[in-house]
Design a protein around this motif. Structure first.
Motif, mmCIF file in Angstrom:
data_model
loop_
_atom_site.group_PDB
_atom_site.id
_atom_site.type_symbol
_atom_site.label_atom_id
_atom_site.label_comp_id
_atom_site.label_asym_id
_atom_site.label_seq_id
_atom_site.Cartn_x
_atom_site.Cartn_y
_atom_site.Cartn_z
ATOM 1 N N GLY A 92 0.827 -1.208 0.000
ATOM 2 C CA GLY A 92 0.000 0.000 0.000
ATOM 3 C C GLY A 92 0.860 1.256 0.000
ATOM 4 N N ARG A 93 1.928 1.241 0.819
ATOM 5 C CA ARG A 93 2.817 2.394 0.854
ATOM 6 C C ARG A 93 3.466 2.641 -0.496
ATOM 7 N N LEU A 94 3.891 1.557 -1.140
ATOM 8 C CA LEU A 94 4.526 1.706 -2.453
ATOM 9 C C LEU A 94 3.563 2.287 -3.462
ATOM 10 N N LEU A 95 2.299 1.836 -3.429
ATOM 11 C CA LEU A 95 1.306 2.398 -4.348
ATOM 12 C C LEU A 95 1.093 3.879 -4.084
ATOM 13 N N ALA A 136 13.752 19.395 -15.153
ATOM 14 C CA ALA A 136 12.609 18.479 -15.275
ATOM 15 C C ALA A 136 13.083 17.084 -15.633
ATOM 16 N N LEU A 137 14.060 17.013 -16.558
ATOM 17 C CA LEU A 137 14.565 15.691 -16.948
ATOM 18 C C LEU A 137 15.270 15.004 -15.782
ATOM 19 N N THR A 138 16.060 15.786 -15.034
ATOM 20 C CA THR A 138 16.762 15.177 -13.888
ATOM 21 C C THR A 138 15.781 14.703 -12.828
ATOM 22 N N GLU A 139 14.745 15.536 -12.554
ATOM 23 C CA GLU A 139 13.752 15.120 -11.562
ATOM 24 C C GLU A 139 12.990 13.900 -12.027
ATOM 25 N N GLU A 172 14.122 6.274 -8.338
ATOM 26 C CA GLU A 172 13.585 5.948 -7.021
ATOM 27 C C GLU A 172 12.534 4.858 -7.115
ATOM 28 N N LEU A 173 11.676 4.961 -8.159
ATOM 29 C CA LEU A 173 10.675 3.906 -8.342
ATOM 30 C C LEU A 173 11.332 2.556 -8.574
ATOM 31 N N MET A 174 12.375 2.562 -9.446
ATOM 32 C CA MET A 174 13.058 1.298 -9.722
ATOM 33 C C MET A 174 13.710 0.748 -8.460
ATOM 34 N N LYS A 175 14.343 1.671 -7.681
ATOM 35 C CA LYS A 175 14.979 1.220 -6.436
ATOM 36 C C LYS A 175 13.950 0.655 -5.466
#
Length: 597
Positions: A283-286, A403-406, A413-416
């Motif tokens: 749930g936290r990940l979602l 914007a690209l860096t963010e 971060e999502l992949m990690k």
């Protein structure tokens, strides 16, 4: 040729004697000889007979300077060199500072009275010259005698100094020999004392070793008795331990069953908790994914707004360019109109051109200045607009890059987070599988342990029966051993009595050795007294020798005082003779004839 030869000998270190007799040396040769004497340190003998060095005053002065600086030449031959009283004075000045020349041959020169007197005066400060030949130099006999006496004084002084030095060397050798003898006697005495000490230590070690052997025998017998007692205690303790083990094994079986039930319940609870935690994390990940998507939307909106701003700025730039084109067209039209007006004025006022040239030039310059100022202002405005455009483009590039860096960071971060969640789930699953495997292994081990414990109980019961039988045999053996101990104790008492008798005998021997050591100590004290007496005798002998040396030194001082007194007397006699001769020369007709000339 002589100059080249002497220049080569300046750095030579092997030539000891140099003979340049009859070589017609002149000023250059004399200067080269002076340089040789200053630099060379190996030549001990120099022969310069028949060279007429005294004729060249400058060269001979250089030669004398070199002799003054030389401290290695011992023999110098200057016969038949036409040396006058001035050359003899320079030689005397050189000899006052020379400390190595021992023989000087000045025969068949022209030294005269003044040169002889200068040489005599230099002998007062020169103590090394032993031989000085002045024959055939027109030197008075009294001066020759005074020179011989001064040379004899130098020889006597050197002989006395050599004798005193020899006596000092002899005395020092005697003192060293006495010291060596004293050191040898002391070392022999120390060696004897060390030998006595070693013999005493050996005897003490032998007695201590004998006593330690007897003590070890007693300790061994006592240890045998103690070991038998401990064996009995160990058998009784083993029986008690076997009974306790049977009781503890039953308790362990019941405790293991209870532990298995409690462990199964704990594992079931842990599985449920882990499932709940996994759902919470999902749930936290979602929630984190939804927040990241919202951030992406906001960033896209910002990018769109920035693109709109860029478009507006581009439109403004286009309008500015159109204004610039319009202004340039208006300026051109104005210029055309001005030209037409000028042509009209030219036609109208051809007659007054000469009067109005200055005004026209002024107006043209003003117009050109106005045109240049307007063109400069427009150019500055265009540059400002271009700078604004460049700054806006840089801001756009920065915003896009941010914007690209963010976006990249959010995706990373999502992949990690996804990889971490997968790894944690895999680790939990593996951990649970390992726990299940360990539980199964522990259950199997517990079952095996139960079987083994049952087998051990049966074996322990059998061993208990065997041990009871063995204990009965040991009790019988103890009775037999008690009887043997009684007999051995009687034997030990007899042996102890024998040992006491032997110890008493050894104590008597040790007392005899102690008396012998006391005698040795008395001998050592006597030897020390003898050493002290010898040292006192040596000191007295040394003091006597030192007194003799001081007496010899006083004699030397007395002789030196006598020599100085004799020199003073001879100087007074020489001055008296000089005054008499001068008076005689002045009063004689030869002196008057010479003065008239």
């Amino acid at each position: 040729g002589v100059r080249l030869l002497l220049h080569g000998l300046c750095s030579n270190t092997t030539v000891k004697s140099l003979d340049l007799k009859g070589n017609n040396l002149r000023t250059m040769g004399a200067e080269a000889l002076g340089k040789l004497l200053k630099q060379n340190k190996s030549i001990r003998s120099l022969t310069l007979e028949w060279n007429s060095l005294g004729m060249w005053e400058e060269g001979f002065s250089f030669f004398c300077q070199g002799l003054r600086a030389n401290n290695f030449l011992q023999h110098l031959d200057l016969r038949n060199n036409q040396i006058n009283h001035q050359g003899a004075g320079e030689l005397a000045m050189a000899l006052t500072q020379n400390t190595s020349l021992q023989e000087l041959d000045l025969r068949w020169n022209n030294v005269g009275l003044l040169g002889g007197r200068a040489l005599l005066n230099c002998l007062h400060s020169n103590k090394t010259l032993k031989r000085l030949e002045l024959a055939g130099n027109n030197v008075p006999g009294d001066i020759l005698k005074a020179v011989e006496q001064a040379l004899d004084h130098n020889q006597d002084r050197e002989a006395i100094l050599s004798e005193a030095q020899n006596q000092v060397n002899i005395l020092s050798k005697e003192v060293l020999s006495l010291k060596d003898e004293k050191n040898k006697q002391f070392m022999d005495f120390v060696d004897a004392v060390d030998k006595h000490k070693e013999e005493r230590a050996r005897s003490e070690k032998m007695s201590a070793a004998r006593v330690s052997q007897l003590q070890e025998a007693l300790d061994e017998q006592n240890s045998i008795l103690n070991s038998l007692k401990t064996k009995l205690q160990m058998t009784e303790a083993a029986l008690a331990l076997s009974e306790q083990k049977v009781h503890t094994l039953g308790e362990l079986l019941s405790a293991m069953k209870q532990e298995q039930n409690s462990v199964a319940e704990c594992h079931f609870k842990e599985l449920q908790q882990q499932k709940q935690e996994g759902a919470d994390r999902e749930g936290r990940l979602l929630h984190d994914l939804s927040a990241a998507s919202e951030k992406n939307l906001l960033l896209r909106n910002q990018v769109d707004e920035l693109e709109r701003k860029c478009k507006v700025q581009q439109d403004q730039l286009f309008q500015v360019k159109q204004d610039l084109t319009n202004t340039t067209a208006e300026l051109k039209l104005r210029a055309v109109e001005a030209e037409e007006r000028l042509e009209m004025e030219k036609r109208r006022f051809k007659q007054s051109l000469e009067d109005m040239e200055s005004l026209r030039v002024k107006e043209v310059e003003r117009m050109t200045q106005h045109m240049e100022a307007s063109e400069r202002s427009l150019h500055n405005r265009i540059q400002k607009l271009e700078d604004i455009k460049i700054s806006l483009e840089e801001e756009l590039s920065r915003v896009k890059a941010a914007a690209l860096t963010e976006r990249g960071q959010a995706e990373e971060e999502l992949m990690k987070v996804r990889s971490q969640a997968r790894l944690e789930e895999q680790q939990r699953v593996e951990h649970l599988e390992e726990k299940l495997r360990l539980m199964t292994e522990s259950r199997d081990e517990a079952q095996n342990c139960c079987l083994k414990q049952k087998e051990m109980v049966a074996e322990a019961q059998a061993k208990a029966k065997q041990l009871s039988l063995h204990a009965d045999g040991l009790r019988r053996r103890l009775d037999e051993l008690q009887q043997d101990l009684n007999s051995k104790e009687e034997e030990k008492v007899t042996e102890l009595n024998k040992v006491k008798v032997e110890l008493q005998e050894q104590i008597g021997h040790l007392e005899a050795e102690r008396t012998a050591q006391d005698g040795l100590r008395e001998k050592i004290a006597a030897l020390e007294r003898q050493l002290k007496a010898l040292s006192s005798n040596h000191r007295e002998a040394l003091l006597d020798k030192e007194g003799e040396i001081s007496l010899l030194l006083e004699k030397l001082r007395m002789k030196e005082a006598e020599i100085s007194r004799m020199r003073e007397e001879e100087a007074q006699r020489a001055s008296f003779l000089q005054n008499a001769i001068m008076a005689y020369v002045q009063g004689s007709p030869l002196g008057t004839h010479g003065s008239r000339k």
